[in-house]
Structures are given as structure tokens and as C-alpha cells.
Design a protein around this motif. Structure first.
Motif, short mmCIF file in Angstrom:
data_model
loop_
_atom_site.label_atom_id
_atom_site.label_comp_id
_atom_site.label_asym_id
_atom_site.label_seq_id
_atom_site.Cartn_x
_atom_site.Cartn_y
_atom_site.Cartn_z
N GLY A 103 0.75 -1.30 0.21
CA GLY A 103 0.02 0.18 0.03
C GLY A 103 0.32 0.85 -0.30
O GLY A 103 0.09 2.73 0.51
N GLN A 104 1.73 1.17 0.15
CA GLN A 104 2.93 2.34 -0.03
C GLN A 104 2.72 3.56 -1.14
O GLN A 104 3.24 4.55 -1.64
N LEU A 105 1.64 3.02 -2.38
CA LEU A 105 0.99 4.33 -3.45
C LEU A 105 0.28 4.89 -2.93
O LEU A 105 -0.26 5.84 -3.32
N GLY A 121 1.61 2.92 3.73
CA GLY A 121 2.65 1.52 3.85
C GLY A 121 2.98 0.54 4.80
O GLY A 121 2.19 0.11 5.43
N ALA A 122 4.13 -0.02 4.60
CA ALA A 122 4.26 -1.27 5.19
C ALA A 122 4.44 -0.83 7.07
O ALA A 122 5.31 0.46 7.04
N ASN A 123 3.85 -1.41 7.76
CA ASN A 123 4.25 -1.29 9.75
C ASN A 123 3.93 -2.01 10.10
O ASN A 123 3.85 -1.96 11.68
N SER A 124 5.37 -3.16 9.35
CA SER A 124 5.27 -4.54 10.84
C SER A 124 5.78 -4.29 11.47
O SER A 124 5.92 -5.39 12.34
N SER A 125 6.63 -3.64 11.54
CA SER A 125 7.85 -3.16 12.55
C SER A 125 7.31 -1.87 13.52
O SER A 125 8.66 -1.47 14.08
#
Length: 911
Positions: free
Chosen positions: A671-673, A716-720
Motif C-alpha cells: 500500500g506504499q502508493l 505503507g508497510a508497518n509490520s515493525s
């Protein structure tokens, strides 16, 4: 201070004295003052620098050095003295006339009687305006200038020059006073005529009433012929005048009229104008010795007067006191007479002649006899457009611009370089490079004049020329639509561009072709110029340079180096020279790069993973061995023209506009766009629900926007927990506000950790990888924490698993993973707290990349450290560096910026 010349003019050729006068404010002469002079680039001074004398003056000589400069143009001379400067613009006096033949009375106007020329040569440069017509008598010449003035030279007897010769001698052309607005001239044996506003002025010899004023008194100044108005055309015979009126009737006067040359049926001298009998609808009239001819609108020719040599052309030798039609002539376009011969050009360009052939003046060969009573075609002469004649010779201008002549040549009047009579046409020499507009005429003319058309120099250069590549240059010298052959041109180019030839001569089409090659480092988008000069003038054309103010060091496979090749660069190497505007920023992702130009356009190069190039016309790369992309830079379509900043992640790209909108394309698995989906995009799409951004900061698989309020939005990515919102969600598909970051000037990171530089100069971090928080331990955090011991930080740079900061003392510190020397501290162990990069001072800018960093020093040097297996450091090796090494390949270049990216395996250097 004043700059003067004796006549307030500058000659096109030859020297002129230039005097600089320096005075005080009170008007006193100032002696001993230094003077420096400058003038047009092609001119020269005897001594450009000097000192004023006791009269406050400094005098030297100046040469304009352009013999064929158009008369009436200007030249500016500037003087500088003791901080003062003044410029004076002078009229250029020149000559667009060549002459050939005798000069017994100085009527060639070369300044001295006698001599003469057998090949046409330029007359003295004295005219303040171009000459448009010349007519000649036996020993004098009259010239009409484009400004409507009349100038004369030659024998002053009988007042035929119409002027005083005490100031300007009779051997040099000088103006006839009291005449202006003249539109046509003619010359009788010893006098002149001028047409002014439908009236005729006459001066000179008047023994037979040729002045037309009702007397036989010579006139030494122009005298209006009474009772003559609405004149549209003017001509002269040996001793009489002829005019066409607005109603196309013909009038004549003067003459020793024994042969009826007045044409009114009588043999009595006519002291005033009378109508020529039986003619109407006349469009041209010409005069000979004692025989004259007229051309009517139907193309028929009529003649009258003496006919003992067949001059009338009616097949007889009987005198004709009234006009009769010339035999076997039709479709005539123009006519001429000289001495005892007549000439006609037919509409197809053929030339016919009749009358006396005693000196070969009919051009039909001596075997035909001494005369022709009917028109005979001049052999081997075609394409004639203009015909002119003198006492015993004739001249024809052809459609190709060449001139031929025939007849009497005892004094070189044919201009062929000899003094041998010619009974058939021969080429006139000495006219190469000149376009002839008119040829002088006169019943008693013995020196011929060729009036040139001031040519125009034009220049055409390719609209765009790539730096280091030859562009086409075409210089053309022309008069109207006709090119002029043989003109010598001198060329020059700006901005150190190289010309294929600095000079050359025009070809048959009037053109000279060469090339211009801009220096390889010419700044993209600059407007450079080429100039071409000749005596006729100067022309300049500009072109836009397509170039590259960009170099690359590091990984270059798949075209990622931007130079059109697929090889690594172990030293800084210039990118392909394709940009129409300077590159102001580059972002490098995974095997691709994106460049922002000063004109607001965005360009891309390299492998097209996930559509990272932003060009839907390029297929998305499927990976080795079937990769797709481009090896030279190309423009990203679909973006507004006001992009002001770019950033990106591994294979995603962001573009910020001046309006605060953000566009994105490429990889979107997390989803980084920011468009609410996880679908890759091959073309730029505006991120919805995001506005007011002033900076965009891409991370490996996420992105951040700094808003106009300095607040941060993230997605965008946020798993960390790397977005800093206190959560560890897998993906955030649309921008969210993250207040915990505070007021920020820069932010970035990879997919597991993030660092931000706050407006107060402190640095804050969050994430999960050991040591990346910079606080001395391996703990992580899903919300931002301040990095201990850092304040007054000027800049932040993010690598993959590490960070660097530029401190206020211009040193650099870093922390995080260090297995390839990424921190630059001389070791390879993970660094848990900010640690200085070894021996690096005077740093003004920093940037991070996948496995190391770069620094730009205030002395212009670039240093780098870390991973170097593809030459990323540009130090000429592929050896990893745990301490900074200087980049090579930048000699002579002024570096203004270094750009890389979170996934970059090299750097782009802007110069």
C-alpha cells in the motif's frame, strides 16, 4: 567626454581618425587622461589605448574593415576614461557599386582622374545610403541613392555635376544640393535629369535646349522643367530628354533635331517638352545618340530618329521623324539603347539587337556586317532579365545572376579583364559573391557601373543540439529569394562550442554549411548561439543544448547508470546527454533511477520492476533473463509540469508538485502508493486524501509526507512499527496522521526502522532492528524516541538498517548495521550510538544508500564509504571501504549535489 570623426561617419573600408575629447564639468580640457576605445567586433584601432594631450584629446585611427557593409548602417565606438564612458553611433559610408572602364575625368569616382579598370572594382566608400541607380554621360556619372538623394562625379564643365567641387572634388562622388525625394535619374551627354514627385529637374549642357526650360543657357544647379507634371518614367538621349506621363503618353525635348529625334514630325530643336506623335499606352522609353525607342503595353517596340545605320530597326535606313514599329519584334519585356544600337529582351529571355555593329555592339558576330536594319537575335544568350547599353557596348543580366557583355572594350568597359572588343557576349569578371540589381546606362556611357543589392545574411542552426554532438549550421547570403554565390563568411560560437569550420564561402545556392558541437559539459537547457558575418552583415541563431549535468558511480547493469550502457562505473561517469533542462534531483531505487529537471519534468531510466519507470508504454520487467526497461533516460508521462521534488522506495516513486499534491507509481504490495489498494501502478496516480505536502520522503516499503504545518502523514508497510503510530499493522493503505513525530524537516528509513529530523535539530527514531534507535542498546520502539546526544543536526540520511547525521560542526556521525563499513568509522561491528565517520570534516551535504553513504565537502570533493563491489564509491576500485575514500572522475567539475536512495547501489552526482 565626446567621440568624433571628421565627417561624423565611419567608412566601410579604409581608416578614419577617431578623436576622444575629455573635459571637466566646467568644460576645461583635461590632459593626461587615460583613454580606452572599443568598437564593433570586426573593427580595429591603430592604438585602442592612449592618453589625452594638452587639448584634452586623444586621436587614433579606426578601421571598420567591412568593405561591403550596407551604406547607411551604423557602427558604435565607445570610449572609457577615468571611470567615465561615452558611446557615439556613426553612420557607415560605403559603396554597393562596382565600375569598369576608363576614368579620364575621374567619373568612376575613385578619387583621381586617369587609369580605370578592366575588371569591375568597388568604388570609394562614400555613400551614406545604398545606391539604387546609376546613369552615365561621356565624362560624368550620376547616382541615385535609396534615401532619395543624388550624387555625381566626373567632368564639371557645363555644370553637369550640379554641385560645387571645392569641398568634394569632381573625382569623388558628392551630393547634389537641393535634391531630395528623387525616384529616377538619367544622363545626357553633358547633363543630368532627376524625377521628383512627378516633376523633372535638369542641369548641365543646354546648347540645344536639353534642359527643357525654354532657353539654351547651361544650368549648374537642378532646374525644374516648367509645364511638365505627372511624369512616371524618365530617360535621356545624347542631347535630349524623354518622359512618360501618367496617361502613358510620351514627351520629348531638346536635341539637334536634324534627324527628328524629338519624334513630333519636325526637325526643329525643341526648347520645351512636346508630345511624341502617334504613341499611347507606353510603359518604357530609352534614348540613344539620335535615335530613341519606346515599348508599349502590348510588347511592341517603336523607334524614331536617325536611321543611317539601321538604328530604327524597321528594315530601312530612312530617317524617321515620327515613331515606326520595329520589325519582327513582339512579346518584348524590356528595351535599351546605347549609341547607335537598339536592344530588346523578349519575355522568354532572348535578346535581340539592331543598328550599328561597328564595334561588335550587336553581339551577333562580325561576319554579319557593320549594321543590322532589323532585329537579330544575340546567339547563345538566354535567360536575360535586364539589358543595358553604353556608347558602343551592351550588357545583359541573366536569371542565374551572371552578367555578359559585348562590344567596344578599348578601355576595359566590358569588365572581362581585357581591352579587346567582343562581338559576341563574354562573361563579366570580378562579380563573384555580388548580387547585381542594376546596370548603368547612357547613350554616351563609356564606363559601366554595376549596382549590387545589399545582401542579407541568415543563419539556421538545429533547434536542439546534444552536447558533444555535431548540430547542423547553415549560413545563407541572399538577395530576396536568390542566393549569392562566393561570399566569404566568418562564424563564431558561444559557450566554448566547436565549429566544424570558422569560415567558408557560399555555394551556388548562396549557402555555407558546417557544424557546431557544444562542449560535453554544457549545461542542459542553456541557449547557445552561432553567428555568421560577412561584409553584408551579421546573423545569429540560437539553439537549445541537450546535455547532462549528471554523473554516476556504482551499479550500472540494466542501464541503471543512465549512460546507455550496461556496466558498472568505478569512477564517476557522465550520464547520457539527453536532458533539455538541468537535473536538480535524482532518486535511485532498485536498479532504476528517476530524475527531476529544473523545468518540472521527471525522467526515468533502468529496469522497470513493478512499473517503477512510470511509463506505461514500457512493459513491466519479469526479471532475468527477460528484463525490460530502458538504458537511456526518458520522460515520465502523465505528470503535472510543476513537480518540485521526488523520492521513492525500493521500486516505488513519489513526485511532489508545487501545489502540495503527491503522485505515485510502481510497487504497491504494502500500500506504499497510498491509493487504498495494493495494486502496482505503471503510470503516475495522484494520492487521494493527501494535500498540503511540502516534502515527500520515501522509505523501502512505506512513505512519509511532511505537511505545510511540519506534521507527518505516513502509509505503507508497518509490520515493525516503523510508521511511528504505536502499532505493528502489516500495511496502511492510505495516508494517516502520525502526531508523535512532532514538527519535522526530514524523515526516512527502510521497512523496519525510521528516523526523523525535527525542526529543533533533534533526531527521533522508531523500529525493530538491533541498534537502529541509536540509544546504545538493541531495543526497539513503535513510537518515536529521541536519539541521545544529538542536537543542532543539520541533515539526516537513511540507509538500509543505518542512519547518518550532519552535525553543526560539519562532521558526520552514524549508527546501525555496519557489516560492510556502512557507518564509515573504520570498523564492521554494529554501532549502537551515533559515532563519528572517520577523518571527515568540512561536510556540507550527506546522502545514504543501501550499503553506505556519501558526503560533499565544502571544497567540492565527494567522499564515500561502505559497500563497493560495483564501484559504488567511484574511487576506481571495487573494494569495500570502512573509512571514507575520495570519488574520482570529478576533476574540473563543480559538484552541487549527491543523490542516492534507500535501495541505491551507487550515486548520481549533480554538477
Amino acid at each position: 567626454m565626446a567621440v568624433t570623426t571628421p565627417q561624423s561617419t565611419v567608412p566601410a573600408a579604409g581608416p578614419v581618425e577617431v578623436t576622444v575629447t575629455v573635459r571637466s564639468e566646467a568644460g576645461a580640457a583635461l590632459a593626461g587622461q587615460p583613454v580606452s576605445l572599443s568598437g564593433p567586433g570586426w573593427g580595429s584601432f591603430e592604438n585602442a589605448d592612449g592618453t589625452t594631450d594638452g587639448a584634452g584629446q586623444y586621436t587614433t585611427k579606426f578601421w571598420l574593415g567591412t568593405p561591403w557593409a550596407k551604406p547607411g548602417t551604423t557602427a558604435t565606438i565607445t570610449a572609457v576614461s577615468s571611470g567615465l564612458n561615452t558611446s557615439t553611433t556613426f553612420t557607415v559610408v560605403g559603396s554597393n557599386v562596382l565600375a569598369s572602364g576608363p576614368n579620364n575625368w575621374g567619373h568612376i569616382g575613385n578619387g583621381a582622374p586617369g587609369g580605370g579598370w578592366t575588371t569591375p572594382a568597388q568604388t570609394l566608400p562614400v555613400f551614406p545610403s545604398p545606391v539604387v541607380q546609376v546613369a552615365s554621360g561621356d565624362a560624368h556619372t550620376v547616382a541615385l541613392l535609396a534615401d532619395g538623394t543624388v550624387w555625381t562625379a566626373g567632368n564639371p564643365d557645363f555644370g553637369r555635376l550640379g554641385r560645387d567641387t571645392s569641398v568634394i572634388p569632381y573625382t569623388q562622388f558628392g551630393p547634389v544640393p537641393g535634391l531630395s525625394g528623387v525616384t529616377q535619374i538619367a544622363a545626357q551627354w553633358n547633363g543630368c535629369y532627376a524625377l521628383v514627385g512627378g516633376k523633372v529637374m535638369a542641369w548641365g549642357w543646354n546648347i540645344w535646349g536639353q534642359i527643357g526650360d525654354g532657353t539654351t543657357t547651361d544650368r549648374d544647379r537642378p532646374t525644374e522643367i516648367p509645364g511638365l507634371a505627372n511624369v512616371t518614367f524618365l530617360a535621356a538621349g545624347r542631347v535630349n530628354g524623354l518622359v512618360i506621363l501618367a496617361d502613358k503618353t510620351l514627351w520629348s525635348w531638346g536635341a539637334s533635331n536634324a534627324s527628328g529625334q524629338v519624334g513630333n514630325g519636325s526637325t526643329t530643336n525643341q526648347l520645351s517638352p512636346v508630345a511624341v506623335t502617334g504613341l499611347s499606352d507606353i510603359v518604357q522609353v530609352v534614348g540613344g545618340n539620335d535615335t530613341h525607342s519606346a515599348l508599349d503595353s502590348s510588347g511592341a517596340v517603336w523607334s524614331w530618329g536617325a536611321n543611317d545605320l539601321g538604328q530604327v530597326g524597321d528594315g530601312t535606313t530612312s530617317t524617321r521623324t515620327q515613331p515606326v514599329q520595329v520589325t519582327s519584334l513582339s512579346g518584348v519585356a524590356s528595351i535599351a539603347r546605347g549609341g547607335d544600337a537598339g536592344y530588346a529582351i523578349r519575355s522568354d529571355g532572348a535578346v535581340f539587337a539592331w543598328g550599328s555593329n561597328a564595334r561588335g555592339q550587336l553581339g551577333i558576330g562580325s561576319a554579319t556586317g557593320a549594321q543590322a536594319t532589323t532585329p537579330a537575335e544575340v546567339p547563345a544568350l538566354s535567360g536575360a532579365t535586364t539589358i543595358a547599353a553604353g556608347a558602343s557596348n551592351a550588357y545583359a543580366l541573366r536569371s542565374d545572376g551572371s552578367i555578359v557583355a559585348w562590344g567596344s572594350n578599348a578601355d576595359g568597359e566590358l569588365g572581362d579583364g581585357t581591352t579587346a572588343d567582343r562581338d559576341t557576349p563574354v562573361a563579366v569578371a570580378g562579380l563573384t559573391g555580388r548580387s547585381i540589381a542594376a546596370i548603368s546606362s547612357g547613350a554616351r556611357m563609356n564606363a559601366v557601373f554595376f549596382v549590387t543589392t545589399p545582401a542579407t545574411v541568415s543563419l539556421d542552426v538545429d533547434a536542439q543540439v546534444s552536447a558533444g554532438t555535431a548540430g547542423t549550421v547553415t549560413a545563407t547570403v541572399s538577395t530576396g529569394s536568390a542566393g549569392v554565390e562566393g561570399v566569404t563568411l566568418t562564424l563564431s560560437a558561444t559557450r566554448n562550442a566547436t565549429l566544424g569550420a570558422g569560415s567558408g564561402t557560399t555555394d551556388g545556392s548562396g549557402s555555407f554549411r558546417t557544424t557546431v558541437t557544444p562542449d560535453v559539459w554544457t549545461r542542459p537547457g542553456v541557449i547557445s548561439a552561432v553567428s555568421a558575418s560577412s561584409d553584408e552583415g551579421t546573423a545569429t541563431d540560437t539553439y537549445q543544448v541537450i546535455g547532462a549535468n549528471l554523473l554516476h558511480a556504482g551499479y550500472g547493469l540494466y542501464g541503471a547508470g543512465g549512460d546507455g550502457a550496461e556496466s558498472d562505473h568505478t569512477a564517476a561517469t557522465q550520464s547520457s546527454r539527453v536532458f533539455p533542462s538541468p537535473v536538480v534531483q535524482v532518486y535511485t531505487g532498485y536498479i532504476f533511477a528517476v530524475a527531476l529537471l529544473a523545468d518540472g519534468s521527471v525522467w526515468s531510466v533502468g529496469r522497470n520492476d513493478n512499473g517503477a519507470l512510470g511509463d506505461p508504454s514500457i512493459p513491466v520487467s519479469a526479471g532475468w533473463p527477460g528484463w525490460t526497461g530502458r538504458k537511456t533516460w526518458g520522460r515520465v508521462p502523465g505528470l503535472p509540469s510543476n513537480v518540485v521534488q521526488i523520492s521513492g522506495g525500493r521500486a516505488s516513486v513519489y513526485a511532489l508538485t508545487a501545489d502540495g499534491d503527491v503522485y505515485a507509481w510502481g510497487w504497491n504490495a504494502d500500500g506504499q502508493l497510498g491509493d487504498g489498494t495494493m495494486t502496482d501502478r505503471s503510470s503516475a496516480q495522484r494520492i487521494p486524501n493527501l494535500s498540503g505536502a511540502k516534502k515527500i520522503c520515501g522509505a523501502y516499503r512505506s512513505a512519509f509526507a511532511i505537511l505545510s504545518t511540519d506534521a507527518v502523514s505516513a502509509w505503507g508497510a508497518n509490520s515493525s512499527g516503523n510508521l511511528g503510530d504505536g502499532l505493528r499493522t502489516r500495511s496502511v493503505l492510505s495516508p494517516i496522521s502520525v502526531p508523535a513525530w512532532g514538527s519535522v524537516t526530514d524523515i526516512g528509513g527502510d521497512n523496519q526502522q525510521t528516523a526523523a529530523l525535527r525542526t529543533d535539530g533533534t533526531v527521533w527514531t522508531c523500529g525493530a532492528t538491533s541498534g537502529t534507535l541509536g540509544n546504545g542498546d538493541s531495543s526497539g520502539s513503535t513510537t518515536p524516541l529521541a536519539v541521545s546526544g544529538l542536537s543542532g543536526v543539520r541533515a539526516l540520511a537513511a540507509g538500509f538498517g543505518f542512519f547518518h547525521v550532519l552535525r553543526s560542526d560539519k562532521t558526520v556521525a552514524g549508527w546501525g548495521i555496519n557489516d560492510a563499513g556502512q557507518i564509515g568509522n573504520g570498523g564492521t561491528s554494529t554501532v549502537l550510538s551515533p559515532t563519528s565517520v572517520s577523518a571527515l570534516t568540512g561536510v556540507t551535504k550527506i546522502t545514504g544508500r543501501w550499503g553506505g553513504g556519501y558526503a560533499l565537502l565544502d571544497n567540492g570533493e565527494v567522499w564515500g564509504w561502505g559497500k563497493n563491489d560495483a564501484g559504488q564509491l567511484g574511487d576506481g576500485t571495487t573494494i569495500n571501504r570502512t573509512t571514507p575514500a575520495q570519488m574520482t572522475g570529478l576533476t574540473g567539475r563543480t559538484v552541487v549535489g549527491i543523490d542516492a536512495g534507500i535501495s541505491a547501489e551507487g550515486a548520481f552526482i549533480r554538477v
